[in-house]
Every structure is written in structure tokens, then in C-alpha cells.
Design an enzyme around this catalytic site. Structure first.
Site, PDB file in Angstrom:
ATOM      1  CG  ASP A  36      -1.919   1.115   1.233  1.00 31.66           C
ATOM      2  OD1 ASP A  36      -2.697   1.188   0.265  1.00 31.66           O
ATOM      3  OD2 ASP A  36      -1.934   1.912   2.180  1.00 31.66           O
ATOM      4  CD  GLU A  70      -2.304   2.901  -3.362  1.00 30.83           C
ATOM      5  OE1 GLU A  70      -3.372   3.485  -3.608  1.00 30.83           O
ATOM      6  OE2 GLU A  70      -1.924   2.658  -2.199  1.00 30.83           O
ATOM      7  CG  ASP A  95      -4.517   4.681  -9.555  1.00 30.74           C
ATOM      8  OD1 ASP A  95      -4.989   3.533  -9.657  1.00 30.74           O
ATOM      9  OD2 ASP A  95      -4.118   5.170  -8.481  1.00 30.74           O
TER      10      ASP A  95
END
Length: 391
Positions: A36, A70, A95
Site C-alpha cells: 500500500d 501502489e 491509475d
């Protein structure tokens, strides 16, 4: 202050994080890890924490494991091999595809979406190159964002239409299919699952779950109160919540009802069987078809067709596949002009899937292939994706 990964006595902190990652793989036999917010790690050590962590995890088992980061800064170094100065991570969240598609489909434009124009030209860039931002200025980040994509494989870029952040971080937990037409959602889903990048599915999107996914917590009373207040202040930058009195409309993360309303109703797999069947079929094609199973960006070309359609051409030697994703009104596409290098002289395209098929909840509107006057074209109904094959 940042977590101490590179200062005095940082060895203990690094070992804590690395040993924890190893623990999940060695003792619980997980297939991999998703790390994360890796872009917020501050580490000026000779060996970056991510490189050391992934190496320790792989050394802890004889199994192949996948490690995904991420990486909101679009840094390709993260997925480069250690030998080339990279961190050795298998893939990063990309993203840009999600943000560009979300703006295109739902006209989202506030906050971090302000960097995205919502065009299929940019969606094509995301599919062709993995990232859209590769060093360009970002208004949201207030500076350059990203690094140049070169020969990184498509599998190193994880793309999505929904995930826990992009749904759960919305004030009311709206899923994408709560905001867009079901036919356009089917078109977007086809593009996602047949792109060469690694697709991420968020629980419930495969059958258009009616339930939201709200941000919910179960903290002690004091911390819970702070989280609730912070959550509501977070949306002060959105026009709909500029007035302080509107903040109370945002569901309380600490309320049990917030959690309960977010639970999936699995009976909707039957009620929304068309979408569920479409996802199953697309995943089957991706797994079994020799062209779609190849995670190569070299043998793939996405091309916008006007403002509301995109063509995704993929090939493997003499085998060719074409995904024509039409989000707008009916149109005729001249296949010969989509990619002159690869499509010239091909006249034996056949349809292998249409989102208008009744089994997927469609209206059985036909896609018509035409070959007249040396021009090969296809008529595509409105809000339809069609998949073609040629050998």
C-alpha cells in the site's frame, strides 16, 4: 514525520516491515502481496526498502509469488529488475486508465480528476503505454509526475474500472455502474478485460452489485470520533459539500449501518446474470485465446475512432483480434484505416463476441461486416463492444 526507513537505528524498522511481509508468504502461503502507498515511503538508503523487501520475500519460498505496489507517482523504476537499478516489483497500479475512463464515462472532474480530460485519445495512450503521465506537469500534484515508459511489459501495469479506493473514497460509495448506462458499462468492461495490461476487479463489479462500498471503521470511541470528523472535512473541497451543514449527509464511518449497507448480496449474480455471464466469458477469452493471453504491448495498438469509440487491435504472428468499443451512437468503422501496418489485406474477420448478445443482457442488435469497393467496414450499434478474430 515519515517512518524511519533510512535514519539512525532504522534497521529495526526495516526488519519489522520486511519480516512481516515474509511472514504472510512463508507461514500463510499467500500467492503474493499488494504493498500500500509505496509512493509515500521515504528512503534514501543504498538499497530501497521495496527492493530489499521483495528480495527477502522471494528468498523465503520456492513458490513463485507476485508483488504489486501502489505507485501513484508513475515511476517505472519500481518494476525494473534490481540489476538495472530498479526495485524488482512485478507490477504497479496504473491509475491513469481508471481516472481517464471515469472522467469520460461520468464527467467526474473535481479533486485529482482535474488532471484528466476524459478523452478516448488519452485512454488509448494508457492502453498503449501503461501510463498517461510520464513526466508531464500535473496541476493536482503541482509539478511533473511520472517517468518515461520504454520496454516494460503490459503485465507490469495494473488497470481497473473500480477499486476500494476509487469507490470507498467517494462520499456515498457509488460504484461506476451506479453512475453510467449498463450498456456503456459492458463496453468499458470488455475493454478492461481484453487489454494487455493486468486487470484488477473489485468485488461485485462482475455482477453490477447494487450495494455501495462505503468507508467504514470500527475504532474506539475517541479515535472513531476523529475519523468521522476527518472523513467529513475531507470532502470540503467538493462543491456539493462546501457548506459545513452538508457534511452530516456523509455516512458515519463508525456507524454499523454504514458497514452493513456495504455488504454484497450474492443473489444478484442471478438477478444480473447477463453482466455476470459477460465477465465470465471475457475472462475465458483472455485465458484461452492465444492473442489475448499474450501480455505484450509491442503487438497491441489502441486507436480512438472519433470521440466515442476506440479500437484495440492485438496480434500474435498471423493471428489478429480486434476489440471495437463504441460508447456512443451507432457508427461505421473502416477497418482498413485503423492500423495500415497490420490490417491491410485482411478480409476474413469474424465476430466472436458482442455485448449486445442476449446471453449478456443485450438487445441482439447485429454488428454487420461489409466489404464493398475494396473497403472493409463494420457497422456497430450504439453502446456496443464487438470482438473480432482473423487468422
Amino acid at each position: 514525520e515519515a517512518v524511519n526507513y533510512d535514519g539512525s537505528e532504522s534497521r529495526f524498522v526495516r526488519d519489522f516491515a520486511i519480516d512481516n511481509a515474509v511472514h504472510w508468504i512463508r507461514d500463510y502461503h499467500l500467492d503474493g502481496l499488494r504493498l500500500d502507498a509505496t509512493d509515500t515511503i521515504r528512503d534514501d538508503s543504498d538499497m530501497n526498502l521495496l527492493a530489499e523487501l521483495q528480495s527477502a520475500v522471494r528468498d523465503a519460498t520456492e513458490r513463485d509469488v507476485v508483488i504489486i505496489a501502489e505507485e501513484a507517482h508513475n515511476q517505472v523504476r519500481t518494476v525494473h529488475p534490481e540489476a538495472d537499478g530498479g526495485y524488482g516489483i512485478d507490477a504497479v497500479w496504473a491509475d491513469d486508465f481508471h481516472h481517464e475512463m471515469r472522467v469520460f464515462l461520468s464527467n467526474a472532474w473535481e479533486n485529482y480528476y482535474s488532471d484528466y480530460a476524459g478523452t478516448l485519445t488519452n485512454v488509448a495512450t494508457a492502453l498503449n503505454e501503461g501510463f498517461i503521465f510520464q513526466g508531464q506537469h500535473s496541476d493536482h500534484w503541482k509539478g511533473p509526475r511520472g517517468s518515461r515508459v520504454t520496454d516494460e511489459p503490459a503485465s507490469a501495469f495494473v488497470i481497473a474500472l473500480q477499486n476500494h479506493d476509487q469507490v470507498g473514497n467517494r462520499p456515498f460509495g457509488e460504484r461506476l455502474h451506479h453512475q453510467v448506462n449498463a450498456e456503456r458499462y459492458a463496453v468499458a468492461s470488455t475493454l478492461l478485460l481484453l487489454a494487455p495490461e493486468t486487470p484488477l476487479l473489485f468485488m461485485g463489479q462482475e455482477f453490477m452489485a447494487s450495494t455501495p462500498f462505503l468507508y467504514f471503521t470500527d475504532h474506539n470511541e475517541d479515535l472513531g470520533r476523529l475519523v468521522t470528523d476527518g472523513r467529513r472535512r475531507e470532502f470540503g473541497g467538493f462543491r456539493a459539500f462546501e457548506a459545513p451543514e452538508s457534511h452530516s449527509l456523509i455516512p458515519d464511518p463508525q456507524a454499523e449501518s454504514t458497514y452493513l449497507s456495504s455488504r454484497l448480496n450474492l443473489s444478484e449474480r442471478d438477478r444480473h446474470s447477463g453482466t455476470y455471464a459477460l465477465y465470465r466469458r471475457l475472462l475465458e477469452i483472455r485465458h484461452n485465446d492465444p492473442v489475448f493471453a499474450d501480455p505484450s504491448r509491442i503487438s497491441c495498438r489502441a486507436t480512438p475512432v472519433g470521440a466515442n469509440a476506440i479500437a484495440l487491435h492485438r496480434w500474435n504472428r498471423g493471428d489478429h483480434r480486434m476489440v471495437l468499443a463504441n460508447f456512443g451512437s451507432e457508427l461505421i468503422v473502416n477497418l482498413d484505416r485503423l492500423d495500415d501496418r497490420e490490417l491491410v489485406n485482411f478480409r476474413n474477420w469474424t465476430e466472436i463476441l458482442s455485448t449486445q448478445s442476449a446471453e449478456f443482457g443485450g438487445q441482439e442488435l447485429p454488428c454487420t461486416l461489409n466489404s464493398e469497393r475494396a473497403v472493409f467496414s463494420i457497422h456497430i450499434p450504439a453502446r456496443t463492444a464487438v470482438v473480432l478474430s482473423s487468422s
